[in-house]
Each structure stands twice: as C-alpha cells, then as structure tokens.
Design an enzyme around this catalytic site. Structure first.
Site, PDB file in Angstrom:
ATOM      1  N   GLY A   1       0.801  -1.201   0.037  1.00  0.00           N
ATOM      2  CA  GLY A   1       0.059   0.130   0.053  1.00  0.00           C
ATOM      3  C   GLY A   1       0.813   1.362  -0.057  1.00  0.00           C
ATOM      4  O   GLY A   1       2.321   1.052   0.060  1.00  0.00           O
TER       5      GLY A   1
ATOM      6  N   HIS B   1      -1.385   1.436   8.726  1.00  0.00           N
ATOM      7  CA  HIS B   1      -0.198   2.052   8.508  1.00  0.00           C
ATOM      8  C   HIS B   1      -0.450   3.175   7.548  1.00  0.00           C
ATOM      9  O   HIS B   1       0.015   4.172   7.725  1.00  0.00           O
ATOM     10  CB  HIS B   1       0.799   1.030   8.101  1.00  0.00           C
ATOM     11  CG  HIS B   1       2.039   1.067   7.589  1.00  0.00           C
ATOM     12  ND1 HIS B   1       3.135   1.020   8.295  1.00  0.00           N
ATOM     13  CD2 HIS B   1       2.357   2.005   6.517  1.00  0.00           C
ATOM     14  CE1 HIS B   1       4.252   1.463   7.781  1.00  0.00           C
ATOM     15  NE2 HIS B   1       3.691   2.112   6.591  1.00  0.00           N
ATOM     16  N   GLU B   2      -1.217   3.054   6.402  1.00  0.00           N
ATOM     17  CA  GLU B   2      -1.128   4.104   5.405  1.00  0.00           C
ATOM     18  C   GLU B   2      -1.870   5.249   5.873  1.00  0.00           C
ATOM     19  O   GLU B   2      -1.541   6.422   5.515  1.00  0.00           O
ATOM     20  CB  GLU B   2      -1.849   3.661   4.136  1.00  0.00           C
ATOM     21  CG  GLU B   2      -0.999   2.268   3.494  1.00  0.00           C
ATOM     22  CD  GLU B   2       0.155   2.295   3.429  1.00  0.00           C
ATOM     23  OE1 GLU B   2       0.714   3.445   3.164  1.00  0.00           O
ATOM     24  OE2 GLU B   2       0.784   1.210   3.346  1.00  0.00           O
TER      25      GLU B   2
ATOM     26  N   HIS C   1       0.376   7.410   7.790  1.00  0.00           N
ATOM     27  CA  HIS C   1       1.080   8.364   6.716  1.00  0.00           C
ATOM     28  C   HIS C   1       0.294   9.478   6.158  1.00  0.00           C
ATOM     29  O   HIS C   1       0.795  10.591   6.285  1.00  0.00           O
ATOM     30  CB  HIS C   1       1.588   7.548   5.388  1.00  0.00           C
ATOM     31  CG  HIS C   1       2.762   6.502   5.653  1.00  0.00           C
ATOM     32  ND1 HIS C   1       3.798   6.961   6.351  1.00  0.00           N
ATOM     33  CD2 HIS C   1       2.956   5.563   5.150  1.00  0.00           C
ATOM     34  CE1 HIS C   1       4.734   5.924   6.160  1.00  0.00           C
ATOM     35  NE2 HIS C   1       4.183   4.991   5.657  1.00  0.00           N
TER      36      HIS C   1
ATOM     37  N   HIS D   1       7.657   6.542   8.962  1.00  0.00           N
ATOM     38  CA  HIS D   1       8.158   5.278   9.501  1.00  0.00           C
ATOM     39  C   HIS D   1       8.756   5.521  10.901  1.00  0.00           C
ATOM     40  O   HIS D   1       9.528   6.486  11.138  1.00  0.00           O
ATOM     41  CB  HIS D   1       9.000   4.570   8.605  1.00  0.00           C
ATOM     42  CG  HIS D   1       8.098   4.181   7.318  1.00  0.00           C
ATOM     43  ND1 HIS D   1       8.661   4.376   5.977  1.00  0.00           N
ATOM     44  CD2 HIS D   1       6.929   3.396   7.391  1.00  0.00           C
ATOM     45  CE1 HIS D   1       7.892   3.631   5.226  1.00  0.00           C
ATOM     46  NE2 HIS D   1       6.794   3.442   5.836  1.00  0.00           N
TER      47      HIS D   1
ATOM     48  N   VAL E   1       8.889  12.140  16.563  1.00  0.00           N
ATOM     49  CA  VAL E   1       7.901  11.716  17.512  1.00  0.00           C
ATOM     50  C   VAL E   1       8.792  11.380  18.516  1.00  0.00           C
ATOM     51  O   VAL E   1       9.669  10.632  18.513  1.00  0.00           O
ATOM     52  CB  VAL E   1       6.884  10.660  16.953  1.00  0.00           C
ATOM     53  CG1 VAL E   1       6.204  10.371  18.365  1.00  0.00           C
ATOM     54  CG2 VAL E   1       6.032  11.000  16.065  1.00  0.00           C
TER      55      VAL E   1
ATOM     56  N   THR F   1       8.783   7.595  20.669  1.00  0.00           N
ATOM     57  CA  THR F   1       8.917   6.478  19.951  1.00  0.00           C
ATOM     58  C   THR F   1      10.536   6.395  20.026  1.00  0.00           C
ATOM     59  O   THR F   1      11.177   7.322  19.614  1.00  0.00           O
ATOM     60  CB  THR F   1       8.454   6.517  18.637  1.00  0.00           C
ATOM     61  OG1 THR F   1       9.210   7.561  17.967  1.00  0.00           O
ATOM     62  CG2 THR F   1       6.908   6.463  18.527  1.00  0.00           C
TER      63      THR F   1
ATOM     64  N   GLN G   1      15.259   4.442  16.350  1.00  0.00           N
ATOM     65  CA  GLN G   1      15.419   2.992  15.904  1.00  0.00           C
ATOM     66  C   GLN G   1      16.273   3.069  14.648  1.00  0.00           C
ATOM     67  O   GLN G   1      16.077   3.737  14.066  1.00  0.00           O
ATOM     68  CB  GLN G   1      13.898   2.348  15.825  1.00  0.00           C
ATOM     69  CG  GLN G   1      13.760   1.016  14.999  1.00  0.00           C
ATOM     70  CD  GLN G   1      12.369   0.724  15.074  1.00  0.00           C
ATOM     71  OE1 GLN G   1      11.510   0.849  16.060  1.00  0.00           O
ATOM     72  NE2 GLN G   1      11.904  -0.040  14.225  1.00  0.00           N
ATOM     73  N   ALA G   2      17.125   1.951  14.390  1.00  0.00           N
ATOM     74  CA  ALA G   2      18.106   1.927  13.365  1.00  0.00           C
ATOM     75  C   ALA G   2      17.279   1.631  12.138  1.00  0.00           C
ATOM     76  O   ALA G   2      17.506   2.239  11.139  1.00  0.00           O
ATOM     77  CB  ALA G   2      19.125   0.633  13.726  1.00  0.00           C
TER      78      ALA G   2
END
Ligand code: ARG
Ligand code: ZN
Ligand code: CA
Length: 251
Positions: free
Chosen positions: A125, A161-162, A165, A171, A185, A188, A191-192
């Site tokens: 998507g 998820h979409e 966005h 992401h 954000v 959260t 994250q790598a």
C-alpha cells in the site's frame, strides 16, 4: 482533544478479475479495524510490552463510509470500477483517475479516498503525506480488510499504517539507516531500521536499551499480527495535521 473526530471514507474498488472485486463485507471489516486501532479498542492492545504501555494511545479518530456523495446524493461510500488494467506497480497512479483506468477521487479535502487495487510488484500500500498530490491511500486488494487473502497481512493493518502516513506519520525508524533518521515523534524510541515478521521483545538498536525498538508500532513493517499500537506523540502529530492541512475532513 477530548472529542472524537470522524473521517468520512470512500473506497474505490478497481478490479480486473472477480477476486479483486472485494465484497462490501470485507470493506466494512476494514473500517471496523480502523475504528479499533485508532481508538485502542483492538483486542491485541494487551500485547504491548508493559514498558511501552504508558505511551500507547487512543487517538480518538473514527472512520465511517461516506453516506453522502460529492453531489450530496445518498451513497454506500463504495465505488466499483471494472478496469482493463491487469495490475499496477508502486509508482503508477492510473488507479486514481478514470483516464488512467481507475476512478477519480471524490473531493480529497473532504473525503479520505481509498483505492483498492492489484499491485503486482509486492507493494502492500501507499499513503500520501499532506501536501502531496493524489491525496488518499492505496491498498493491495489481498491486504485490505480483516480476513483478506494475504496470510501475513490479513488483519487490515496495512490500511492502519497508510492512514498513519496520510495523517503525517513517518516510519518509526525515520527511513534512514544507522540511527540518523527520526520520525519526529518524541515518545517512540530512536530505532535503526525496520523490522519484519514477528520479532521477540526486546530488539535493541541505537543505544535504546533495555527496552529497545518499538517494533510493535503500526508504523513499523512487522506482520499484521505483530503490530498493535500508536503512541501519544503520534496521536498528537495526527491531531495537529487534522487541524492544519486536513481541516476539510472535520466539516
Ligand atoms: N510497505 C507499506 C508502506 O510502506 C506498508 C507496510 C504495512 N505493514 C503491514 N504489516 N501491514 O506503506
Ligand atoms: Zn509506510
Ligand atoms: Ca522517535
């Protein structure tokens, strides 16, 4: 925000084979999933690791198939187009116009337009960020709805998820490798990279131990069964978008 926001949705089913012409029931199941996930009413919300439970959010956004069309006529909020196009790849936009073999959007400032179509390059998507052309989201027919055909992506989370966005969420890993990217954000963890499948907790990267990556966030790439939360920070970011670039949806 204490009140609820309800977003009107129109689903454009762009089908070539009968299988792609998904049922009204499957479409409603997708709306139901959105209403669970964005209100933290999803039954798997209890699987959020306790260290992240404090930031797991009820985003107070609801979704409903439109009951009035562009000319104010009564509608089911579903359009169906039998297309000659057998499939699409990720950068194609034809499904979003009649001229391209699909269906034109309804006023994209007032409706969340969703195109369900057959992607042939593995894409699940796409959701458009505010400000981009072709506002709305596109989802592979096999990954749309609860109980859809793709065994890994059959809980409707591609759409969750979409829509993230579409409401300006990035992401969770920030799209850049080696810890340099951010999703803008705060709650959260940095994250790598993305995760796939069903990771076990914890997954430490970017010196974010002991709790590690929030791979169970809807904005990661894990299997549908392994993603079950938005955070308060993500909820705020979506709320800000609804009150700036997407105010037409609030009318
Ligand atoms: N790859 C897609 C995107 O970047 C969606 C991934 C959705 N993941 C899922 N478990 N349904 O927008
Ligand atoms: Zn994405
Ligand atoms: Ca972050």
């Amino acid at each position: 925000r204490t009140g609820l926001i309800r977003i009107p949705v129109v689903v454009h089913v762009i089908w070539h084979t009968a299988t792609e012409n998904i049922s009204d029931a499957l479409i409603q199941s997708q709306i139901d999933v959105l209403n669970e996930d964005f209100r933290r009413l999803n039954t798997d919300a209890s699987l959020v690791p306790s260290v992240f439970a404090g930031v797991a959010a009820d985003c107070r956004i609801e979704f409903a198939l439109a009951v009035r069309g562009p000319g104010c006529a009564v509608t089911t909020g579903i359009t169906r187009t039998n297309t000659a196009v057998t499939g699409w790849t990720r950068n194609q936009t034809g499904m979003m116009s009649a001229a391209g073999g699909g269906h034109d959007p309804w006023d994209d400032t007032k409706y969340l337009n969703v195109w369900v179509c057959n992607y042939t390059d593995g894409l699940l998507g796409k959701g458009s960020f505010p400000g981009m052309p072709n506002q709305g989201v596109r989802v592979h027919y096999r990954a749309f709805g609860s109980g859809s055909l793709d065994p890994t992506y059959n809980l409707g989370r591609t759409m969750t998820h979409e829509v993230g966005h579409y409401l300006n969420l990035n992401h969770i890993w920030g799209d850049e490798p080696a810890c340099t990217g951010s999703d803008n954000v705060a709650d959260t963890p940095n994250q790598a990279d993305e995760h796939y499948g069903t990771p076990s907790f914890p997954q430490v990267s970017c010196s974010n131990g002991p709790n590690g990556d929030m791979f169970m966030n809807y904005m990661d790439y894990t299997d549908d069964v392994a993603m079950f939360m938005f955070t308060a920070g993500q909820s705020e970011r979506m709320d800000a978008t609804l009150h700036t670039q997407r105010t037409g949806l609030l009318a």
